[in-house]
Design a protein around this motif. Sequence first.
Motif, short mmCIF file in Angstrom:
data_model
loop_
_atom_site.label_atom_id
_atom_site.label_comp_id
_atom_site.label_asym_id
_atom_site.label_seq_id
_atom_site.Cartn_x
_atom_site.Cartn_y
_atom_site.Cartn_z
N ARG A 15 -24.88 -7.01 1.26
CA ARG A 15 -25.40 -5.76 0.72
C ARG A 15 -24.35 -4.69 0.53
NH1 ARG A 15 -30.55 -5.71 4.84
NH2 ARG A 15 -31.88 -7.13 3.68
N THR A 16 -23.27 -4.75 1.33
CA THR A 16 -22.25 -3.72 1.27
C THR A 16 -21.18 -4.10 0.26
OG1 THR A 16 -22.60 -3.22 3.60
CG2 THR A 16 -20.58 -2.38 2.60
N PRO A 17 -20.97 -3.31 -0.78
CA PRO A 17 -19.93 -3.66 -1.75
C PRO A 17 -18.57 -3.76 -1.08
CG PRO A 17 -21.30 -1.82 -2.53
CD PRO A 17 -21.65 -2.05 -1.09
N VAL A 18 -17.80 -4.74 -1.48
CA VAL A 18 -16.46 -4.90 -0.92
C VAL A 18 -15.56 -3.79 -1.44
CG1 VAL A 18 -14.46 -6.42 -0.80
CG2 VAL A 18 -16.77 -7.40 -0.81
N THR A 19 -14.98 -3.07 -0.52
CA THR A 19 -14.09 -1.98 -0.90
C THR A 19 -12.79 -2.57 -1.42
OG1 THR A 19 -15.01 -0.62 0.86
CG2 THR A 19 -12.94 0.13 -0.12
N PRO A 20 -12.43 -2.29 -2.66
CA PRO A 20 -11.22 -2.90 -3.23
C PRO A 20 -9.96 -2.35 -2.57
CG PRO A 20 -12.11 -1.25 -4.74
CD PRO A 20 -13.11 -1.40 -3.63
N LEU A 21 -8.98 -3.21 -2.48
CA LEU A 21 -7.68 -2.78 -1.95
C LEU A 21 -6.90 -2.10 -3.06
CD1 LEU A 21 -6.52 -5.84 0.19
CD2 LEU A 21 -7.91 -3.89 0.88
N SER A 22 -6.14 -1.08 -2.69
CA SER A 22 -5.31 -0.38 -3.66
C SER A 22 -4.11 -1.27 -4.02
CB SER A 22 -4.80 0.93 -3.07
OG SER A 22 -3.86 0.67 -2.03
N PRO A 23 -3.45 -0.98 -5.12
CA PRO A 23 -2.25 -1.77 -5.48
C PRO A 23 -1.21 -1.79 -4.36
CG PRO A 23 -2.95 -0.44 -7.36
CD PRO A 23 -3.81 -0.02 -6.20
N ARG A 24 -1.03 -0.65 -3.69
CA ARG A 24 -0.05 -0.60 -2.59
C ARG A 24 -0.52 -1.49 -1.43
NH1 ARG A 24 5.02 0.22 -2.38
NH2 ARG A 24 5.15 2.45 -2.85
N GLU A 25 -1.81 -1.45 -1.13
CA GLU A 25 -2.34 -2.27 -0.05
C GLU A 25 -2.19 -3.75 -0.37
OE1 GLU A 25 -6.22 -0.60 0.14
OE2 GLU A 25 -5.67 0.96 1.57
N LEU A 26 -2.37 -4.12 -1.63
CA LEU A 26 -2.19 -5.50 -2.04
C LEU A 26 -0.73 -5.93 -1.89
CD1 LEU A 26 -4.47 -5.68 -5.22
CD2 LEU A 26 -4.82 -6.91 -3.05
N GLU A 27 0.19 -5.01 -2.22
CA GLU A 27 1.61 -5.30 -2.03
C GLU A 27 1.92 -5.58 -0.57
OE1 GLU A 27 3.29 -1.68 -3.84
OE2 GLU A 27 4.58 -3.02 -4.99
N ILE A 28 1.37 -4.72 0.30
CA ILE A 28 1.62 -4.87 1.74
C ILE A 28 0.97 -6.14 2.26
CG2 ILE A 28 1.05 -3.87 4.00
CD1 ILE A 28 1.58 -1.10 2.66
N LEU A 29 -0.22 -6.45 1.76
CA LEU A 29 -0.91 -7.67 2.16
C LEU A 29 -0.08 -8.90 1.79
CD1 LEU A 29 -3.48 -8.89 3.39
CD2 LEU A 29 -4.52 -8.79 1.13
N HIS A 30 0.54 -8.86 0.62
CA HIS A 30 1.40 -9.95 0.20
C HIS A 30 2.55 -10.13 1.18
CE1 HIS A 30 3.83 -12.59 -2.30
NE2 HIS A 30 4.84 -11.77 -2.13
N HIS A 31 3.16 -9.03 1.61
CA HIS A 31 4.27 -9.12 2.56
C HIS A 31 3.79 -9.64 3.92
CE1 HIS A 31 7.66 -7.51 0.30
NE2 HIS A 31 6.82 -6.64 -0.26
N ILE A 32 2.58 -9.24 4.32
CA ILE A 32 2.01 -9.76 5.56
C ILE A 32 1.86 -11.28 5.47
CG2 ILE A 32 -0.09 -9.84 6.98
CD1 ILE A 32 -0.50 -6.88 6.38
N SER A 33 1.39 -11.75 4.32
CA SER A 33 1.18 -13.19 4.13
C SER A 33 2.50 -13.96 4.15
CB SER A 33 0.44 -13.46 2.82
OG SER A 33 1.29 -13.26 1.70
#
Length: 211
Positions: free
Chosen positions: A142-160
């Motif tokens: 029921r809760t819409p998934v809050t999209p990650l910002s471009p910067r957050e996606l960049e950081i997530l990539h580095h985490i991975s």
Amino acid sequence: MPDSPIRLLIADDHPIVRDGIRGMFTGDPRFEVLAEADDGARAVELARALDPDVILMDLRMPRMNGVEAIRELARLGLRARVLVLTTYDTDSDVLPAIEAGATGYLLKDTQREELVRAVTAASRGESALSPSVATRLMGRVRTPVTPLSPRELEILHHISQGDTNRETAAHLFISEATVKTHVLHIYAKLGVNDRAAAVAVAFQRGLLPLA
């Protein structure tokens, strides 16, 4: 002619827990406990050998955890239904288990009557969820998934990639404190508590490329 009993396999690394679960079904002609396993790998071995109807599966076990075992059972094409029986109901436990193919998810404080109903339902391929887990899953729907910002996606990539906060900061020319703040936002948006879970959920949602 009476129906054949539902054939059970119990997988938990704590002997006292296995004894307790076995005791719930002993003497009930509707069920037959075939065997017990103390880790996921042994559960898979026994499932292949004994062909149970339902496996009562703990999640956190040595050698091979419950989610890995569920995935392996599915890969092997075994017909056994898996009913997770654990003490954990966080998103990082529930979602991977359900996505791996678990038919149901109950907590260890479940009363015997509820467990019996759940095992019977699982044997028919029907879902059985504890109230707290059902509420959590419905909340995700029921809760819409809050999209990650471009910067957050960049950081997530580095985490991975296994980069530390300091290494990520150096790559992106921002401060380590800023990276830490973004990481906390990523955790909140993905509903996780650590880096490994963040990466796992990100792959599940297609936020990170598989290759």
